[in-house]
Design an enzyme around this catalytic site. Structure first.
Site, PDB file in Angstrom:
ATOM      1  CG  ASP A   1      41.539  48.472  44.393  1.00 30.26           C
ATOM      2  OD1 ASP A   1      40.583  48.652  43.613  1.00 30.26           O
ATOM      3  OD2 ASP A   1      42.637  49.029  44.228  1.00 30.26           O
TER       4      ASP A   1
ATOM      5  CE1 TYR B   1      40.193  43.063  39.286  1.00 27.20           C
ATOM      6  CE2 TYR B   1      38.468  44.043  40.630  1.00 27.20           C
ATOM      7  CZ  TYR B   1      39.346  43.011  40.399  1.00 27.20           C
ATOM      8  OH  TYR B   1      39.393  41.944  41.262  1.00 27.20           O
ATOM      9  N   GLY B   2      39.757  48.524  35.387  1.00 21.11           N
ATOM     10  CA  GLY B   2      39.041  49.604  34.686  1.00 21.11           C
ATOM     11  C   GLY B   2      38.801  49.364  33.211  1.00 21.11           C
TER      12      GLY B   2
ATOM     13  CG  ASN C   1      35.195  54.412  43.027  1.00 23.30           C
ATOM     14  OD1 ASN C   1      34.276  55.103  43.429  1.00 23.30           O
ATOM     15  ND2 ASN C   1      36.402  54.479  43.561  1.00 23.30           N
ATOM     16  CB  THR C   2      36.269  49.530  38.548  1.00 16.06           C
ATOM     17  OG1 THR C   2      37.024  50.738  38.425  1.00 16.06           O
ATOM     18  CG2 THR C   2      35.984  48.972  37.175  1.00 16.06           C
TER      19      THR C   2
ATOM     20  CB  CYS D   1      39.745  55.600  40.357  1.00 12.61           C
ATOM     21  SG  CYS D   1      40.973  54.268  40.328  1.00 12.61           S
ATOM     22  CB  THR D   2      40.280  53.313  45.685  1.00 13.48           C
ATOM     23  OG1 THR D   2      40.482  52.133  44.889  1.00 13.48           O
ATOM     24  CG2 THR D   2      38.840  53.380  46.148  1.00 13.48           C
TER      25      THR D   2
HETATM   26  N1  DGL Z   1      40.919  51.249  42.222  1.00 10.51           N
HETATM   27  C1  DGL Z   1      39.881  50.912  41.347  1.00 10.51           C
HETATM   28  C2  DGL Z   1      38.717  51.862  41.377  1.00 10.51           C
HETATM   29  O1  DGL Z   1      38.452  52.456  42.399  1.00 10.51           O
HETATM   30  C3  DGL Z   1      40.164  50.246  40.032  1.00 10.51           C
HETATM   31  C4  DGL Z   1      41.343  50.663  39.251  1.00 10.51           C
HETATM   32  C5  DGL Z   1      41.623  49.683  38.124  1.00 10.51           C
HETATM   33  O2  DGL Z   1      42.012  48.556  38.430  1.00 10.51           O
HETATM   34  O3  DGL Z   1      41.413  50.050  36.963  1.00 10.51           O
HETATM   35  O4  DGL Z   1      38.017  52.031  40.424  1.00 10.51           O
END
Ligand code: DGL
Length: 273
Positions: free
Chosen positions: A8, A40-41, A72-73, A181-182
């Site tokens: 992640d 990452y978002g 998810n991203t 989002c996790t």
């Molecule tokens: N935990 C991530 C997700 O499930 C990404 C969160 C991030 O870094 O913005 O989307």
């Protein structure tokens, strides 16, 4: 005996790892938090693809037998491409639009995910396929991932971001909210406090852990039931703060963390192991 790579952008995927460990207790996991690049978002799909490819190469050097993209991203941006490019089995994630659409009574569901996930083609295809006849409310919860990364799970900022996201959904009659989002399961108590007991909150992590078991079984890769499982924790950020985060979020003690270092688009581990 080979490990499973899980990654992640940061601590979010730990909400998936806890279900993986519970459901697959004999497996060896390597959990990589790409905290050098979190969040990452708000990044471009191109960047996330590059990070995901680098992490996959790194995991393959560590001889993983499967990779769980506990993000998810990253799944939205890179999963199809990674499946085309690498032989190793991948398990990815997507906001639980399908189960939400299946169980809503009001025909109105709320999705909390990152801007990157909402902007992806994968998400557009998902809603086009499964959310027909259902009204979908979306909110990217800007600022929430950094709060969770900082270990502030119950701060005024967390309450404010979630209140602002959820109030219009509740006013519209949403009866199902998806944690897409996790990172967000770590603020589930705040979400639950805002939406109340009449709204169902869906965290897809248990289903992702089940799917990982299915994929391992299909490929005849399940670990022997008698052996004890383990987790090796790596971060591309700072090791000590991350070790404390893992302890806080997973309720573990004496967690040891190794550092992984990006050199261009390649990762290598910085330890004596
Ligand atoms: N935990 C991530 C997700 O499930 C990404 C969160 C991030 O870094 O913005 O989307």
């Amino acid at each position: 005996m080979a490990p499973i790579g899980v990654f992640d952008s940061g601590v979010g995927g730990l909400s998936v790892l806890r279900h993986l460990r519970a459901q697959l207790p004999a497996e060896q996991f390597i959990y990589l938090a790409d905290q050098g690049h979190v969040p990452y978002g708000s990044r471009s799909a191109q960047e996330i693809i590059q990070f995901s490819q680098g992490i996959t190469h790194f995991f393959l050097q560590l001889k993983v037998k499967a990779i769980v993209i506990a993000c998810n991203t990253a799944s939205a941006a890179a999963l199809s491409l990674l499946r085309d490019q690498f032989e190793v089995p991948f398990v990815g994630m997507e906001p639980a639009v399908k189960p939400a659409a299946g169980q809503t009574q009001s025909g109105k569901v709320g999705i909390l995910a990152t801007g990157g996930t909402f902007a992806s083609e994968r998400y557009a295809r998902l809603t086009a396929k499964y959310a027909q006849g259902v009204s979908v409310w979306e909110d990217p919860c800007v600022g929430l991932v950094p709060e969770i990364e900082a270990g502030r799970l119950d701060s005024p900022a967390v309450h404010h971001i979630l209140q602002r996201a959820l109030a219009p959904m509740l006013a519209a009659g949403v009866d199902t909210v998806v944690l897409g989002c996790t990172h967000y399961p770590f603020v589930l108590p705040v979400v639950a406090g805002i939406v109340g007991t009449a709204v169902t909150i869906i965290d897809p992590a248990p289903a992702v852990a089940r799917q990982t078991g299915v994929v391992l079984r299909q490929h005849n890769l399940l670990a022997e039931a008698e052996q004890p499982g383990s987790v090796r924790f790596l971060t591309t950020g700072a090791a000590e703060p991350y070790a404390r985060q893992v302890e806080q979020l997973l309720g573990l003690a004496d967690v040891v963390v190794e550092t992984a270092v990006w050199e261009g688009d390649r990762l290598s581990v910085n330890s004596n192991r």
